[in-house]
Design a protein around this motif. Structure first.
Motif, PDB file in Angstrom:
ATOM      1  N   PHE A  73       0.819  -1.208   0.000  1.00 49.68           N
ATOM      2  CA  PHE A  73       0.000   0.000   0.000  1.00 49.68           C
ATOM      3  C   PHE A  73       0.857   1.264   0.000  1.00 49.68           C
ATOM      4  CE2 PHE A  73       0.871  -0.667   4.435  1.00 49.68           C
ATOM      5  CZ  PHE A  73       0.913   0.585   5.005  1.00 49.68           C
ATOM      6  N   LYS A  74       2.181   1.125   0.093  1.00 50.24           N
ATOM      7  CA  LYS A  74       3.078   2.274   0.023  1.00 50.24           C
ATOM      8  C   LYS A  74       3.940   2.246  -1.246  1.00 50.24           C
ATOM      9  CE  LYS A  74       3.743   3.422   4.918  1.00 50.24           C
ATOM     10  NZ  LYS A  74       4.757   3.603   5.981  1.00 50.24           N
ATOM     11  N   ALA A  75       3.454   1.599  -2.280  1.00 51.29           N
ATOM     12  CA  ALA A  75       4.268   1.395  -3.484  1.00 51.29           C
ATOM     13  C   ALA A  75       4.650   2.687  -4.185  1.00 51.29           C
ATOM     14  CB  ALA A  75       3.531   0.477  -4.454  1.00 51.29           C
ATOM     15  N   LEU A  76       3.889   3.759  -3.990  1.00 56.67           N
ATOM     16  CA  LEU A  76       4.088   4.974  -4.763  1.00 56.67           C
ATOM     17  C   LEU A  76       5.120   5.942  -4.181  1.00 56.67           C
ATOM     18  CD1 LEU A  76       0.298   5.578  -5.399  1.00 56.67           C
ATOM     19  CD2 LEU A  76       1.958   4.988  -7.169  1.00 56.67           C
ATOM     20  N   GLY A  77       5.147   6.077  -2.862  1.00 52.46           N
ATOM     21  CA  GLY A  77       5.892   7.161  -2.228  1.00 52.46           C
ATOM     22  C   GLY A  77       7.394   7.122  -2.428  1.00 52.46           C
ATOM     23  N   GLY A  78       8.039   6.065  -1.984  1.00 58.71           N
ATOM     24  CA  GLY A  78       9.492   5.975  -2.075  1.00 58.71           C
ATOM     25  C   GLY A  78       9.990   5.986  -3.507  1.00 58.71           C
ATOM     26  N   ALA A  79       9.289   5.283  -4.387  1.00 55.20           N
ATOM     27  CA  ALA A  79       9.687   5.236  -5.794  1.00 55.20           C
ATOM     28  C   ALA A  79       9.617   6.618  -6.425  1.00 55.20           C
ATOM     29  CB  ALA A  79       8.796   4.257  -6.552  1.00 55.20           C
ATOM     30  N   TYR A  80       8.587   7.387  -6.067  1.00 55.64           N
ATOM     31  CA  TYR A  80       8.468   8.731  -6.633  1.00 55.64           C
ATOM     32  C   TYR A  80       9.566   9.644  -6.097  1.00 55.64           C
ATOM     33  CZ  TYR A  80       6.381  13.053  -8.345  1.00 55.64           C
ATOM     34  OH  TYR A  80       6.160  14.239  -9.011  1.00 55.64           O
ATOM     35  N   ALA A  81       9.928   9.490  -4.839  1.00 57.16           N
ATOM     36  CA  ALA A  81      11.012  10.296  -4.272  1.00 57.16           C
ATOM     37  C   ALA A  81      12.334  10.021  -4.983  1.00 57.16           C
ATOM     38  CB  ALA A  81      11.144  10.026  -2.779  1.00 57.16           C
ATOM     39  N   VAL A  82      12.599   8.766  -5.319  1.00 56.41           N
ATOM     40  CA  VAL A  82      13.810   8.424  -6.078  1.00 56.41           C
ATOM     41  C   VAL A  82      13.768   9.100  -7.444  1.00 56.41           C
ATOM     42  CG1 VAL A  82      15.057   6.546  -7.214  1.00 56.41           C
ATOM     43  CG2 VAL A  82      14.214   6.235  -4.883  1.00 56.41           C
ATOM     44  N   HIS A  83      12.636   9.014  -8.111  1.00 54.73           N
ATOM     45  CA  HIS A  83      12.480   9.668  -9.423  1.00 54.73           C
ATOM     46  C   HIS A  83      12.750  11.168  -9.336  1.00 54.73           C
ATOM     47  CE1 HIS A  83      10.619  11.338 -13.016  1.00 54.73           C
ATOM     48  NE2 HIS A  83       9.770  11.999 -12.252  1.00 54.73           N
ATOM     49  N   ARG A  84      12.219  11.816  -8.300  1.00 49.53           N
ATOM     50  CA  ARG A  84      12.389  13.254  -8.151  1.00 49.53           C
ATOM     51  C   ARG A  84      13.851  13.625  -7.886  1.00 49.53           C
ATOM     52  NH1 ARG A  84      10.032  17.481  -9.253  1.00 49.53           N
ATOM     53  NH2 ARG A  84       9.915  18.394  -7.179  1.00 49.53           N
ATOM     54  N   LEU A  85      14.568  12.804  -7.140  1.00 53.34           N
ATOM     55  CA  LEU A  85      15.989  13.051  -6.907  1.00 53.34           C
ATOM     56  C   LEU A  85      16.761  13.007  -8.223  1.00 53.34           C
ATOM     57  CD1 LEU A  85      16.482  10.987  -3.645  1.00 53.34           C
ATOM     58  CD2 LEU A  85      16.986  13.421  -3.887  1.00 53.34           C
ATOM     59  N   VAL A  86      16.425  12.034  -9.070  1.00 56.10           N
ATOM     60  CA  VAL A  86      17.068  11.927 -10.384  1.00 56.10           C
ATOM     61  C   VAL A  86      16.669  13.115 -11.251  1.00 56.10           C
ATOM     62  CG1 VAL A  86      17.215  10.547 -12.489  1.00 56.10           C
ATOM     63  CG2 VAL A  86      17.227   9.415 -10.250  1.00 56.10           C
ATOM     64  N   GLN A  87      15.402  13.475 -11.209  1.00 56.75           N
ATOM     65  CA  GLN A  87      14.889  14.591 -12.012  1.00 56.75           C
ATOM     66  C   GLN A  87      15.579  15.900 -11.651  1.00 56.75           C
ATOM     67  OE1 GLN A  87      10.713  15.838 -11.375  1.00 56.75           O
ATOM     68  NE2 GLN A  87      10.384  15.429 -13.552  1.00 56.75           N
ATOM     69  N   ARG A  88      15.884  16.077 -10.362  1.00 55.01           N
ATOM     70  CA  ARG A  88      16.548  17.306  -9.916  1.00 55.01           C
ATOM     71  C   ARG A  88      18.064  17.250 -10.081  1.00 55.01           C
ATOM     72  NH1 ARG A  88      12.761  16.862  -5.456  1.00 55.01           N
ATOM     73  NH2 ARG A  88      14.421  16.010  -4.155  1.00 55.01           N
ATOM     74  N   GLY A  89      18.591  16.157 -10.599  1.00 51.02           N
ATOM     75  CA  GLY A  89      20.028  16.029 -10.802  1.00 51.02           C
ATOM     76  C   GLY A  89      20.797  15.725  -9.534  1.00 51.02           C
ATOM     77  N   GLN A  90      20.112  15.237  -8.489  1.00 49.85           N
ATOM     78  CA  GLN A  90      20.768  14.922  -7.220  1.00 49.85           C
ATOM     79  C   GLN A  90      21.149  13.452  -7.093  1.00 49.85           C
ATOM     80  OE1 GLN A  90      17.386  17.299  -5.122  1.00 49.85           O
ATOM     81  NE2 GLN A  90      19.072  17.217  -3.657  1.00 49.85           N
ATOM     82  N   ALA A  91      20.798  12.652  -8.084  1.00 55.06           N
ATOM     83  CA  ALA A  91      21.111  11.226  -8.052  1.00 55.06           C
ATOM     84  C   ALA A  91      21.064  10.687  -9.473  1.00 55.06           C
ATOM     85  CB  ALA A  91      20.121  10.474  -7.161  1.00 55.06           C
ATOM     86  N   ASP A  92      21.754   9.553  -9.668  1.00 52.72           N
ATOM     87  CA  ASP A  92      21.706   8.859 -10.956  1.00 52.72           C
ATOM     88  C   ASP A  92      22.039   7.391 -10.725  1.00 52.72           C
ATOM     89  OD1 ASP A  92      24.523   8.691 -10.664  1.00 52.72           O
ATOM     90  OD2 ASP A  92      24.820  10.512 -11.856  1.00 52.72           O
ATOM     91  N   ALA A  93      22.320   6.667 -11.789  1.00 56.51           N
ATOM     92  CA  ALA A  93      22.560   5.230 -11.677  1.00 56.51           C
ATOM     93  C   ALA A  93      23.797   4.893 -10.852  1.00 56.51           C
ATOM     94  CB  ALA A  93      22.684   4.615 -13.076  1.00 56.51           C
ATOM     95  N   SER A  94      24.692   5.864 -10.659  1.00 55.70           N
ATOM     96  CA  SER A  94      25.901   5.606  -9.871  1.00 55.70           C
ATOM     97  C   SER A  94      25.683   5.842  -8.378  1.00 55.70           C
ATOM     98  CB  SER A  94      27.046   6.494 -10.360  1.00 55.70           C
ATOM     99  OG  SER A  94      26.774   7.868 -10.089  1.00 55.70           O
ATOM    100  N   THR A  95      24.503   6.334  -8.000  1.00 57.10           N
ATOM    101  CA  THR A  95      24.215   6.683  -6.613  1.00 57.10           C
ATOM    102  C   THR A  95      23.879   5.448  -5.789  1.00 57.10           C
ATOM    103  OG1 THR A  95      23.337   8.831  -7.305  1.00 57.10           O
ATOM    104  CG2 THR A  95      22.694   8.046  -5.108  1.00 57.10           C
ATOM    105  N   THR A  96      24.360   5.411  -4.556  1.00 54.66           N
ATOM    106  CA  THR A  96      23.907   4.409  -3.596  1.00 54.66           C
ATOM    107  C   THR A  96      22.833   5.044  -2.726  1.00 54.66           C
ATOM    108  OG1 THR A  96      26.030   3.251  -3.530  1.00 54.66           O
ATOM    109  CG2 THR A  96      24.543   2.908  -1.662  1.00 54.66           C
ATOM    110  N   PHE A  97      21.654   4.470  -2.749  1.00 53.24           N
ATOM    111  CA  PHE A  97      20.528   4.940  -1.958  1.00 53.24           C
ATOM    112  C   PHE A  97      20.441   4.108  -0.684  1.00 53.24           C
ATOM    113  CE2 PHE A  97      19.658   5.957  -6.333  1.00 53.24           C
ATOM    114  CZ  PHE A  97      19.025   7.195  -6.307  1.00 53.24           C
TER     115      PHE A  97
END
Length: 213
Positions: A73-97
């Motif tokens: 039931f929480k499938a949306l929140g964390g995944a969207y936050a990861v997307h937003r970090l990538v969108q803002r240029g704060q993370a990419d495929a080389s990032t460790t989350f």
């Protein structure tokens, strides 16, 4: 939660609140998830027996069990936050989350990280069942056990982020750390954007509070 329609003398949210978490953010989040091949609006299932017992006209439950194949039931929140970090240029495929989880938040973050090809470490308390840890590993996460409860695993995740320069994705907020939890909340708004009409009352689990917010 009653709407202002039911209690016109009280305005439950300010314009600033709506600017932070409102219809525009819900639409943006939904537009992102609509690009996902597994995205489908989840059904609203009516519960007539419960409605009769409660003396209500209609009672429905938003069934999130099929959301993006995660069964969470929480499938949306964390995944969207990861997307937003990538969108803002704060993370990419080389990032460790990294995050802490007592259940469903970790699955969502893992799914988001897997989508971009990044690396993910999740801290679980020793009280979290092993089958849940196996579900995280199946999504590519490295699972680490720390502490007897969520608060202790959260401290371990925060320390690991500080020590290693990792990107923390928490659904908890505190002074100086609000952008990521806010995006978690915005991800959850997709649930409500999918509704054909607004309900008069909403009942939701509180947990850390992101979904409730």
């Amino acid at each position: 939660m009653s709407t202002s329609r039911l209690n016109p003398a009280r305005t439950p949210y300010t314009a600033r609140d709506r600017a932070l978490i409102g219809v525009e953010h819900a639409r943006q989040a939904r537009a992102h998830f609509e690009t996902h091949r597994r995205y489908r609006p989840t059904p609203l299932r009516r519960l007539p027996a419960l409605a009769r017992a409660a003396g209500a006209g209609t009672v429905s439950v938003k069934d999130e069990s099929g959301r993006l194949g995660l069964g969470s039931f929480k499938a949306l929140g964390g995944a969207y936050a990861v997307h937003r970090l990538v969108q803002r240029g704060q993370a990419d495929a080389s990032t460790t989350f990294v995050c802490a989880s007592a259940g469903n938040h970790g699955l969502s973050v893992a799914a988001g990280v897997r989508e971009i090809g990044g690396t993910f470490v999740v801290y679980l308390g020793h009280d979290v069942p092993e089958p849940f840890a196996d579900r995280l590993r199946a999504l590519g996460a490295e699972v680490r056990r720390r502490g007897g409860d969520y608060d202790q695993s959260m401290f371990a995740a925060l320390q690991a982020a500080d020590d290693n320069g990792w990107q923390l994705v928490s659904d908890s907020s505190w002074d100086g750390y609000t952008a990521v939890p806010l995006d978690v909340m915005r991800g959850y708004t997709v649930l409500f954007d999918e509704l054909a009409e607004a309900p008069t009352h909403v009942f939701v689990q509180a947990g850390v509070g992101g979904l409730a917010a």
